[in-house]
Design a protein around this motif. Structure first.
Motif, short mmCIF file in Angstrom:
data_model
loop_
_atom_site.label_atom_id
_atom_site.label_comp_id
_atom_site.label_asym_id
_atom_site.label_seq_id
_atom_site.Cartn_x
_atom_site.Cartn_y
_atom_site.Cartn_z
N THR A 58 0.64 -1.04 0.03
CA THR A 58 0.15 0.01 -0.23
C THR A 58 0.96 1.30 -0.06
OG1 THR A 58 -1.77 -1.07 1.21
CG2 THR A 58 -1.55 1.11 1.24
N THR A 79 -3.53 -2.93 -4.65
CA THR A 79 -2.91 -3.86 -3.37
C THR A 79 -3.69 -5.19 -3.15
OG1 THR A 79 -2.47 -1.61 -2.13
CG2 THR A 79 -2.57 -4.05 -0.96
N GLY A 158 -3.05 -3.59 4.51
CA GLY A 158 -2.90 -2.42 3.61
C GLY A 158 -4.07 -1.27 3.88
#
Length: 245
Positions: A58, A79, A158
């Motif tokens: 991320t 992601t 993330g």
């Protein structure tokens, strides 16, 4: 010639494993034990790997997409899709090649050099059914499940990393992750985890089962099992991507 000999012994070991499938009473206790060792005991390291992989993915994606003309929701899209289609299966398998593969090779190698496997055979036990088959079956069953844990923890990692760093809000992250979600990505990831589970457990069983040379030989077999497992996981990853994508 040596490579052909090893390939032949590996194929013969797998053939003996398949022939032993009907002997369920022989390996059922070991199968439960291996399911717990490969699956349950690997959950913490898989979750940790997934969380940090998703978090780093991320932050790096946010750094690369730092533009006023690109929606921040793309961070969640990239992601999530990267985790589902590639990272969760591959990175988890490489970590488990060291943990699971090394344990299997060490256990079987120690039994081989201490002549415990020979003792089983002399008592009429099918050592392949008793020792090899439950480990390979456990890998086939548990690696896809561990892939699911790694994917979920990676996506959540993330999300948290994006929020804490200020790179993307949770709403934008979820919106992006949902926008580019394709069920085939999960199916492909499960297929890869299934193949990787087979590669790691079968190679580790082969190296441990045919170990020789005392303690030093067991160490060499364990190292070779880990290295070969990683190499063939990456090779299988390339072949699967070329065939299915």
């Amino acid at each position: 010639m040596e490579a052909l000999e090893k390939l032949g012994r590996y194929s013969l070991l797998l053939y003996r494993s398949l022939r032993s499938l009907y002997e369920f009473n022989t390996y059922k206790k070991n199968l439960v034990h291996e399911l717990l060792k490969i699956g349950y005991e690997s959950v913490p390291i898989v979750l940790l790997t997934g969380i940090f992989t998703g978090a780093v993915m991320t932050i790096q994606t946010a750094y690369q997409l730092d533009s006023a003309f690109i929606s921040k929701s793309f961070i969640g899209s990239i992601t999530a899709e990267s985790l589902l289609i590639e990272l969760a299966a591959v990175i988890t398998s490489l970590v488990l090649a060291g943990k699971v593969g090394a344990r299997i090779a060490t256990e079987l190698g120690t039994m081989r050099v201490s002549e415990q496997i020979d003792a089983l055979e002399s008592m009429g036990f099918n050592s392949v059914s008793f020792l090899v088959l439950p480990r390979v079956l456990s890998g086939l069953i548990m690696f896809p499940m561990l892939y699911i844990f790694a994917s979920i923890s990676g996506i959540l990692g993330g999300l948290v990393a994006g929020f804490m760093s200020g790179a993307v809000t949770p709403a934008e992250y979820v919106e992006g992750a949902r926008a580019l979600f394709y069920p085939w990505d999960v199916t492909f990831g499960l297929l890869k985890a299934f193949v990787f589970g087979y590669v790691i457990t079968s190679i580790s069983c082969f190296k441990g089962y045919y170990a020789s040379g005392g303690a030093e030989g067991v160490g060499n077999s364990t190292t070779q099992a880990t290295v070969l497992s990683c190499i063939y996981v990456l090779l299988a990853d390339f072949v699967l991507a070329a065939v299915f994508l």
